[in-house]
Design a protein around this motif. Structure first.
Motif, PDB file in Angstrom:
ATOM      1  N   MET A  14       0.810  -1.223   0.000  1.00 50.38           N
ATOM      2  CA  MET A  14       0.000   0.000   0.000  1.00 50.38           C
ATOM      3  C   MET A  14       0.840   1.268   0.000  1.00 50.38           C
ATOM      4  SD  MET A  14      -3.019  -0.996  -0.308  1.00 50.38           S
ATOM      5  CE  MET A  14      -3.685   0.648  -0.256  1.00 50.38           C
ATOM      6  N   LYS A  15       2.170   1.147  -0.018  1.00 49.85           N
ATOM      7  CA  LYS A  15       3.012   2.341   0.001  1.00 49.85           C
ATOM      8  C   LYS A  15       2.694   3.221  -1.198  1.00 49.85           C
ATOM      9  CE  LYS A  15       7.797   3.887   0.436  1.00 49.85           C
ATOM     10  NZ  LYS A  15       7.441   4.821   1.525  1.00 49.85           N
ATOM     11  N   ASP A  16       2.468   4.503  -0.924  1.00 47.33           N
ATOM     12  CA  ASP A  16       2.166   5.515  -1.939  1.00 47.33           C
ATOM     13  C   ASP A  16       0.777   5.376  -2.545  1.00 47.33           C
ATOM     14  OD1 ASP A  16       4.704   6.634  -1.581  1.00 47.33           O
ATOM     15  OD2 ASP A  16       5.581   5.243  -3.023  1.00 47.33           O
ATOM     16  N   LYS A  17      -0.022   4.417  -2.096  1.00 46.98           N
ATOM     17  CA  LYS A  17      -1.406   4.328  -2.547  1.00 46.98           C
ATOM     18  C   LYS A  17      -2.239   5.381  -1.826  1.00 46.98           C
ATOM     19  CE  LYS A  17      -0.964   0.632  -5.178  1.00 46.98           C
ATOM     20  NZ  LYS A  17      -1.211   0.654  -6.631  1.00 46.98           N
ATOM     21  N   VAL A  18      -3.334   5.802  -2.457  1.00 42.79           N
ATOM     22  CA  VAL A  18      -4.222   6.807  -1.887  1.00 42.79           C
ATOM     23  C   VAL A  18      -5.473   6.111  -1.363  1.00 42.79           C
ATOM     24  CG1 VAL A  18      -5.584   8.876  -2.317  1.00 42.79           C
ATOM     25  CG2 VAL A  18      -3.336   8.594  -3.411  1.00 42.79           C
ATOM     26  N   VAL A  19      -5.735   6.258  -0.072  1.00 41.69           N
ATOM     27  CA  VAL A  19      -6.856   5.601   0.590  1.00 41.69           C
ATOM     28  C   VAL A  19      -7.738   6.659   1.244  1.00 41.69           C
ATOM     29  CG1 VAL A  19      -7.546   3.938   2.357  1.00 41.69           C
ATOM     30  CG2 VAL A  19      -5.416   3.587   1.074  1.00 41.69           C
ATOM     31  N   SER A  45      -0.973   7.027   1.648  1.00 40.90           N
ATOM     32  CA  SER A  45      -1.476   8.394   1.794  1.00 40.90           C
ATOM     33  C   SER A  45      -2.950   8.290   2.131  1.00 40.90           C
ATOM     34  CB  SER A  45      -1.279   9.182   0.496  1.00 40.90           C
ATOM     35  OG  SER A  45       0.092   9.317   0.183  1.00 40.90           O
ATOM     36  N   VAL A  46      -3.336   8.739   3.319  1.00 40.47           N
ATOM     37  CA  VAL A  46      -4.678   8.511   3.838  1.00 40.47           C
ATOM     38  C   VAL A  46      -5.440   9.831   3.898  1.00 40.47           C
ATOM     39  CG1 VAL A  46      -6.055   7.470   5.661  1.00 40.47           C
ATOM     40  CG2 VAL A  46      -3.724   6.642   5.236  1.00 40.47           C
ATOM     41  N   ALA A  47      -6.543   9.890   3.167  1.00 41.14           N
ATOM     42  CA  ALA A  47      -7.438  11.049   3.203  1.00 41.14           C
ATOM     43  C   ALA A  47      -8.492  10.795   4.266  1.00 41.14           C
ATOM     44  CB  ALA A  47      -8.094  11.258   1.843  1.00 41.14           C
ATOM     45  N   LEU A  48      -8.544  11.664   5.264  1.00 40.99           N
ATOM     46  CA  LEU A  48      -9.378  11.474   6.447  1.00 40.99           C
ATOM     47  C   LEU A  48     -10.611  12.362   6.344  1.00 40.99           C
ATOM     48  CD1 LEU A  48      -6.287  11.888   8.720  1.00 40.99           C
ATOM     49  CD2 LEU A  48      -7.389   9.692   8.270  1.00 40.99           C
ATOM     50  N   PRO A  84      -4.844   9.978  -7.762  1.00 36.50           N
ATOM     51  CA  PRO A  84      -6.011   9.113  -7.960  1.00 36.50           C
ATOM     52  C   PRO A  84      -6.281   8.222  -6.759  1.00 36.50           C
ATOM     53  CG  PRO A  84      -4.580   9.068  -9.888  1.00 36.50           C
ATOM     54  CD  PRO A  84      -3.826   9.794  -8.813  1.00 36.50           C
ATOM     55  N   ILE A  85      -7.535   8.125  -6.383  1.00 38.66           N
ATOM     56  CA  ILE A  85      -7.937   7.325  -5.227  1.00 38.66           C
ATOM     57  C   ILE A  85      -7.919   5.848  -5.599  1.00 38.66           C
ATOM     58  CG2 ILE A  85      -9.842   6.788  -3.655  1.00 38.66           C
ATOM     59  CD1 ILE A  85     -10.696   9.776  -4.011  1.00 38.66           C
ATOM     60  N   ASP A  86      -7.185   5.047  -4.809  1.00 39.35           N
ATOM     61  CA  ASP A  86      -7.095   3.605  -5.038  1.00 39.35           C
ATOM     62  C   ASP A  86      -8.120   2.824  -4.221  1.00 39.35           C
ATOM     63  OD1 ASP A  86      -4.551   3.421  -6.737  1.00 39.35           O
ATOM     64  OD2 ASP A  86      -3.844   4.579  -5.006  1.00 39.35           O
ATOM     65  N   GLU A 142      -7.435  -5.485   0.213  1.00 39.09           N
ATOM     66  CA  GLU A 142      -6.379  -6.136  -0.549  1.00 39.09           C
ATOM     67  C   GLU A 142      -6.866  -7.393  -1.260  1.00 39.09           C
ATOM     68  OE1 GLU A 142      -3.482  -6.760   2.495  1.00 39.09           O
ATOM     69  OE2 GLU A 142      -2.656  -4.728   2.329  1.00 39.09           O
ATOM     70  N   HIS A 143      -8.005  -7.944  -0.817  1.00 36.21           N
ATOM     71  CA  HIS A 143      -8.570  -9.160  -1.411  1.00 36.21           C
ATOM     72  C   HIS A 143     -10.073  -8.939  -1.633  1.00 36.21           C
ATOM     73  CE1 HIS A 143      -5.002 -10.322   0.918  1.00 36.21           C
ATOM     74  NE2 HIS A 143      -4.795 -11.210  -0.023  1.00 36.21           N
ATOM     75  N   PRO A 144     -10.431  -8.013  -2.523  1.00 37.29           N
ATOM     76  CA  PRO A 144     -11.830  -7.581  -2.635  1.00 37.29           C
ATOM     77  C   PRO A 144     -12.736  -8.492  -3.449  1.00 37.29           C
ATOM     78  CG  PRO A 144     -10.476  -6.376  -4.181  1.00 37.29           C
ATOM     79  CD  PRO A 144      -9.536  -7.249  -3.399  1.00 37.29           C
ATOM     80  N   ARG A 145     -12.203  -9.559  -4.019  1.00 42.31           N
ATOM     81  CA  ARG A 145     -13.071 -10.424  -4.824  1.00 42.31           C
ATOM     82  C   ARG A 145     -14.015 -11.247  -3.970  1.00 42.31           C
ATOM     83  NH1 ARG A 145     -12.123 -10.195 -10.071  1.00 42.31           N
ATOM     84  NH2 ARG A 145     -10.124  -9.367 -10.801  1.00 42.31           N
TER      85      ARG A 145
END
Length: 331
Positions: A1-6, A29-32, A80-82, A224-227
């Motif tokens: 998740m490093k550098d991912k936008v959550v 990167s966490v948007a609160l 971009p939001i991941d 991480e395992h959304p299926r």
């Protein structure tokens, strides 16, 4: 998740706060998103201290325009939001007939429509890119209604149906965007200190109680395992959902006798500032934990099983094969 936008809604306290901390430890990167300024500021500091980047976006999730504007800012400032995680909620502890129409509508707007608006905004951004994950923080009460929580139970049931509908639409268009739901047990969060309550005694989670970090780990795993369409957390969640399928009438009668008592402590102390209409943490940071640390479990074996069904099945099969081999050797 490093550098991912959550993105995490309801990030100022409780489960949302624990999820933000978990992602901070993974370098995201966490948007609160929340309303309470004190809680949001402390949440951002927690994310930074854990190793991630936390930025505050004050918004009321009941207002679609506020959520949309927050998302636009997030994409401008973080990228971009991941992953989008819907957690925010509010409620009223009271018998249904003691909840005013305005209070019921407000609970529904926050706890149900807040998820709808978050999902809509996330899909508007993710679908053109054909990637992204949405996680709905659910509850065992999405399957089983209990006394004194009609507004909350109704909203959680609605979220389940809504999410199933959206999932099938995404599947039908062969979209790369995934959506999943995590059904949670009773948790030691600040909600029992700031929820609007008309009970005679201080409210409590229905035991057994788990720490919010148990929920946070499950939610991050689901992202991480959304299926998997759904995850269950806590043995009580599994028992509730299985019992509802097998003997709902029996559970009705059991809850009619025990449901009110099990949701109240012996304390006559009222709850603090009700957060239905305004944030309870404008000036005070409540953090992730509530008042039940001494009674809350920090681990859930059932949650581990839910995350590792393949390994658990393999272990059982291996054990059965070993037993069979021993029996055959003795013949």
């Amino acid at each position: 998740m490093k550098d991912k936008v959550v993105v995490v809604t309801g990030a100022s306290g409780g489960v949302g706060r624990a999820v933000a901390q978990e992602y901070g430890a993974r370098g995201a990167s966490v948007a609160l998103i929340a309303r309470g300024t004190a809680g949001l500021g402390s949440a951002a500091a927690d994310v930074g201290a854990a190793g991630g980047t936390g930025l505050v976006y004050e918004a009321d999730v009941a207002d679609h325009q506020q959520v949309r504007q927050a998302a636009a800012r997030i994409e401008r400032e973080l990228g971009p939001i991941d992953v989008w995680i819907n957690v925010a909620f509010s409620s009223v502890f009271a018998p249904f007939t003691e909840i005013s129409p305005e209070e019921y509508e407000r609970t529904t707007r926050v706890t149900y429509l807040g998820y709808v608006w978050g999902t809509r905004v996330a899909l508007d951004l993710m679908r053109p890119r054909d990637r992204g994950v949405i996680v709905q923080a659910g509850s065992a009460l999405a399957y089983r209604g209990i006394p004194l929580q009609s507004a909350y139970c109704g909203a959680k049931h609605a979220i389940k149906g809504f999410t199933e509908s959206v999932r099938t639409e995404l599947m039908g268009e062969d979209s790369g965007v995934q959506i999943t739901m995590v059904q949670l047990p009773a948790l030691n969060t600040p909600q029992f200190s700031w929820v609007l309550s008309r009970l005679g005694r201080h409210p409590q989670p229905v035991p057994p109680i788990y720490q919010p970090e148990v929920a946070a780990r499950a939610i991050v795993h689901a992202a991480e395992h959304p299926r998997r369409r759904e995850y269950w957390v806590g043995a009580s969640t599994a028992m509730t959902m299985i019992g509802e399928r097998l003997a709902p009438g029996l559970i009705d009668r059991y809850l009619a006798r025990t449901g009110r008592q099990s949701q109240q402590t012996d304390s006559l102390e009222p709850t603090g500032t009700a957060n239905l209409w305004r944030p309870a943490d404008e000036e005070r940071d409540y953090g992730a934990h509530g008042a039940f640390d001494e009674r809350a479990h920090s681990r859930s074996f059932q949650a581990w099983l839910s995350r590792n069904r393949g390994l658990a099945a393999l272990t059982v099969a291996g054990g059965a094969a070993a037993v069979a081999a021993v029996r055959a050797a003795r013949r």
